[in-house]
Design a protein around this motif. Structure first.
Motif, PDB file in Angstrom:
ATOM      1  N   UNK A  49       0.840  -1.209   0.000  1.00 16.29           N
ATOM      2  CA  UNK A  49       0.000   0.000   0.000  1.00 16.29           C
ATOM      3  C   UNK A  49       0.870   1.252   0.000  1.00 16.29           C
ATOM      4  N   UNK A  50       1.917   1.250   0.804  1.00 20.63           N
ATOM      5  CA  UNK A  50       2.807   2.417   0.838  1.00 20.63           C
ATOM      6  C   UNK A  50       3.457   2.644  -0.526  1.00 20.63           C
ATOM      7  N   UNK A  51       4.015   1.585  -1.100  1.00 18.52           N
ATOM      8  CA  UNK A  51       4.723   1.722  -2.378  1.00 18.52           C
ATOM      9  C   UNK A  51       3.817   2.197  -3.506  1.00 18.52           C
ATOM     10  N   UNK A  52       2.593   1.703  -3.534  1.00 17.16           N
ATOM     11  CA  UNK A  52       1.726   1.957  -4.687  1.00 17.16           C
ATOM     12  C   UNK A  52       0.734   3.101  -4.487  1.00 17.16           C
ATOM     13  N   UNK A  53       0.394   3.419  -3.241  1.00 13.31           N
ATOM     14  CA  UNK A  53      -0.606   4.464  -3.009  1.00 13.31           C
ATOM     15  C   UNK A  53      -0.013   5.710  -2.357  1.00 13.31           C
TER      16      UNK A  53
END
Length: 194
Positions: free
Chosen positions: A96-100
Protein backbone atom coordinates in the motif's frame (compact mmCIF):
# COMPACT_ATOMS: atom_id res chain seq x y z
CA UNK A 1 31.07 -7.86 -1.57
CA UNK A 2 28.69 -4.91 -1.87
CA UNK A 3 29.83 -1.51 -0.66
CA UNK A 4 27.54 0.01 1.95
CA UNK A 5 26.30 3.58 1.79
CA UNK A 6 25.21 5.69 4.78
CA UNK A 7 21.57 5.09 3.77
CA UNK A 8 21.73 1.27 3.69
CA UNK A 9 19.04 -0.15 5.95
CA UNK A 10 21.40 -2.23 8.07
CA UNK A 11 23.97 0.52 8.62
CA UNK A 12 22.15 3.87 8.68
CA UNK A 13 21.52 5.76 11.85
CA UNK A 14 18.67 8.00 10.74
CA UNK A 15 18.40 10.53 7.94
CA UNK A 16 21.11 12.93 6.77
CA UNK A 17 20.49 16.67 7.10
CA UNK A 18 19.01 17.12 3.60
CA UNK A 19 16.25 14.61 4.40
CA UNK A 20 15.58 16.05 7.87
CA UNK A 21 14.26 19.39 6.63
CA UNK A 22 10.72 18.74 7.85
CA UNK A 23 11.72 16.58 10.82
CA UNK A 24 13.82 19.43 12.17
CA UNK A 25 10.74 21.68 11.97
CA UNK A 26 8.41 19.00 13.42
CA UNK A 27 10.40 16.78 15.84
CA UNK A 28 8.76 13.71 17.34
CA UNK A 29 7.93 15.40 20.63
CA UNK A 30 5.45 17.76 18.91
CA UNK A 31 3.62 15.07 16.95
CA UNK A 32 1.06 13.84 19.53
CA UNK A 33 -0.43 17.28 20.19
CA UNK A 34 -0.11 18.73 16.70
CA UNK A 35 -3.50 19.70 15.20
CA UNK A 36 -2.54 18.29 11.78
CA UNK A 37 -1.92 14.79 13.13
CA UNK A 38 -5.07 13.35 11.59
CA UNK A 39 -6.72 9.95 11.51
CA UNK A 40 -4.53 8.54 8.73
CA UNK A 41 -1.31 9.55 10.48
CA UNK A 42 -2.54 8.15 13.80
CA UNK A 43 -3.53 4.89 12.07
CA UNK A 44 -0.10 4.71 10.41
CA UNK A 45 1.70 5.17 13.71
CA UNK A 46 -0.57 2.60 15.40
CA UNK A 47 0.09 0.10 12.60
CA UNK A 48 3.83 0.60 13.03
CA UNK A 49 3.46 0.17 16.80
CA UNK A 50 1.62 -3.10 16.18
CA UNK A 51 4.58 -4.34 14.10
CA UNK A 52 6.98 -3.32 16.87
CA UNK A 53 4.91 -5.01 19.58
CA UNK A 54 4.14 -8.20 17.67
CA UNK A 55 7.74 -8.50 16.47
CA UNK A 56 8.90 -8.16 20.07
CA UNK A 57 6.36 -10.73 21.27
CA UNK A 58 7.49 -13.24 18.61
CA UNK A 59 11.09 -12.59 19.60
CA UNK A 60 10.25 -13.14 23.27
CA UNK A 61 8.37 -16.37 22.59
CA UNK A 62 11.26 -17.75 20.55
CA UNK A 63 13.65 -16.87 23.36
CA UNK A 64 11.40 -18.72 25.82
CA UNK A 65 11.43 -21.80 23.57
CA UNK A 66 15.21 -21.68 23.20
CA UNK A 67 15.66 -21.37 26.97
CA UNK A 68 13.32 -24.27 27.70
CA UNK A 69 10.69 -22.08 29.38
CA UNK A 70 7.96 -23.33 27.02
CA UNK A 71 7.49 -26.66 25.27
CA UNK A 72 7.45 -26.91 21.48
CA UNK A 73 3.74 -27.81 21.23
CA UNK A 74 2.33 -24.80 23.09
CA UNK A 75 4.93 -22.57 21.43
CA UNK A 76 3.84 -23.67 17.96
CA UNK A 77 0.16 -23.16 18.76
CA UNK A 78 0.81 -19.59 19.88
CA UNK A 79 3.56 -18.74 17.41
CA UNK A 80 2.26 -19.91 14.01
CA UNK A 81 -0.86 -17.71 13.71
CA UNK A 82 0.93 -14.65 15.06
CA UNK A 83 3.86 -15.06 12.71
CA UNK A 84 1.45 -15.44 9.76
CA UNK A 85 -0.31 -12.24 10.85
CA UNK A 86 2.99 -10.37 11.27
CA UNK A 87 4.42 -11.42 7.90
CA UNK A 88 1.19 -10.97 5.95
CA UNK A 89 0.30 -7.59 7.45
CA UNK A 90 3.80 -6.27 6.93
CA UNK A 91 3.89 -7.31 3.28
CA UNK A 92 0.46 -5.78 2.63
CA UNK A 93 1.36 -2.58 4.45
CA UNK A 94 4.46 -2.10 2.31
CA UNK A 95 2.51 -2.73 -0.90
CA UNK A 96 0.00 0.00 0.00
CA UNK A 97 2.81 2.42 0.84
CA UNK A 98 4.72 1.72 -2.38
CA UNK A 99 1.73 1.96 -4.69
CA UNK A 100 -0.61 4.46 -3.01
CA UNK A 101 1.15 6.69 -0.49
CA UNK A 102 4.74 7.10 -1.62
CA UNK A 103 3.78 8.46 -5.08
CA UNK A 104 1.68 11.16 -3.36
CA UNK A 105 4.50 12.05 -0.99
CA UNK A 106 7.08 12.18 -3.79
CA UNK A 107 4.87 14.59 -5.73
CA UNK A 108 4.31 16.76 -2.65
CA UNK A 109 7.97 17.54 -1.87
CA UNK A 110 10.78 16.99 -4.36
CA UNK A 111 13.38 17.52 -1.61
CA UNK A 112 12.38 14.19 -0.05
CA UNK A 113 12.18 12.01 -3.17
CA UNK A 114 15.52 10.36 -2.37
CA UNK A 115 14.17 9.39 1.05
CA UNK A 116 11.18 7.63 -0.50
CA UNK A 117 13.52 5.85 -2.90
CA UNK A 118 15.47 4.64 0.13
CA UNK A 119 12.29 3.50 1.86
CA UNK A 120 11.21 1.54 -1.22
CA UNK A 121 14.65 -0.09 -1.26
CA UNK A 122 14.09 -0.97 2.39
CA UNK A 123 10.83 -2.63 1.42
CA UNK A 124 12.66 -4.83 -1.09
CA UNK A 125 15.29 -5.80 1.50
CA UNK A 126 12.62 -6.47 4.12
CA UNK A 127 10.59 -8.54 1.65
CA UNK A 128 13.61 -10.76 1.01
CA UNK A 129 14.21 -11.04 4.77
CA UNK A 130 10.53 -11.95 5.26
CA UNK A 131 10.88 -14.82 2.78
CA UNK A 132 13.97 -16.16 4.55
CA UNK A 133 12.30 -15.72 7.95
CA UNK A 134 9.25 -17.66 6.74
CA UNK A 135 11.48 -20.51 5.49
CA UNK A 136 13.27 -20.69 8.84
CA UNK A 137 9.94 -20.55 10.69
CA UNK A 138 8.60 -23.47 8.62
CA UNK A 139 11.68 -25.49 9.52
CA UNK A 140 11.15 -24.65 13.19
CA UNK A 141 7.48 -25.58 13.07
CA UNK A 142 8.18 -29.03 11.58
CA UNK A 143 11.29 -29.87 13.63
CA UNK A 144 10.54 -33.02 15.62
CA UNK A 145 9.81 -32.36 19.28
CA UNK A 146 11.50 -35.66 20.12
CA UNK A 147 14.83 -34.49 18.68
CA UNK A 148 15.90 -31.69 20.99
CA UNK A 149 19.10 -31.01 19.03
CA UNK A 150 17.20 -30.57 15.75
CA UNK A 151 14.61 -28.42 17.49
CA UNK A 152 17.32 -26.26 19.04
CA UNK A 153 19.14 -25.84 15.70
CA UNK A 154 15.90 -24.85 13.98
CA UNK A 155 15.04 -22.42 16.78
CA UNK A 156 18.51 -20.89 16.64
CA UNK A 157 18.41 -20.51 12.86
CA UNK A 158 14.96 -18.91 13.01
CA UNK A 159 15.90 -16.61 15.91
CA UNK A 160 19.08 -15.36 14.21
CA UNK A 161 17.15 -14.50 11.04
CA UNK A 162 14.15 -13.04 12.87
CA UNK A 163 16.39 -10.87 15.07
CA UNK A 164 18.06 -9.41 11.95
CA UNK A 165 14.68 -8.82 10.34
CA UNK A 166 13.30 -7.09 13.44
CA UNK A 167 16.36 -4.85 13.82
CA UNK A 168 16.06 -3.77 10.18
CA UNK A 169 12.32 -3.31 10.47
CA UNK A 170 12.61 -1.12 13.58
CA UNK A 171 15.14 1.12 11.83
CA UNK A 172 12.87 1.33 8.78
CA UNK A 173 9.72 2.15 10.78
CA UNK A 174 11.46 4.96 12.65
CA UNK A 175 12.93 6.43 9.49
CA UNK A 176 9.67 6.14 7.60
CA UNK A 177 7.80 7.96 10.35
CA UNK A 178 10.51 10.63 10.50
CA UNK A 179 10.01 11.34 6.79
CA UNK A 180 6.22 11.00 6.54
CA UNK A 181 4.71 12.35 9.75
CA UNK A 182 6.44 15.76 9.50
CA UNK A 183 5.23 16.03 5.90
CA UNK A 184 1.66 15.34 7.05
CA UNK A 185 1.99 17.90 9.84
CA UNK A 186 3.34 20.46 7.38
CA UNK A 187 0.89 19.88 4.51
CA UNK A 188 -2.13 18.28 6.28
CA UNK A 189 -3.71 15.02 5.23
CA UNK A 190 -6.24 16.81 3.04
CA UNK A 191 -3.51 18.85 1.37
CA UNK A 192 -1.64 15.66 0.53
CA UNK A 193 -4.73 13.88 -0.73
CA UNK A 194 -4.73 11.09 1.86
Amino acid sequence: MTAHTPLDLDTRLGWPADLRVLLDRYPREVWPAHPNLGATARFWIAKHDMFRELGGALQGATKALREGEVAAGPFRGWFAPRLRLFLGELEGHHQIEDHAYFPLFRAADARLVRGFDVLEGDHEAIHHALEVTAERARALLVAPETDQDALRRAADAYADQADRLLASLLRHLDDEEDLIIPMILDRTEGGLGI
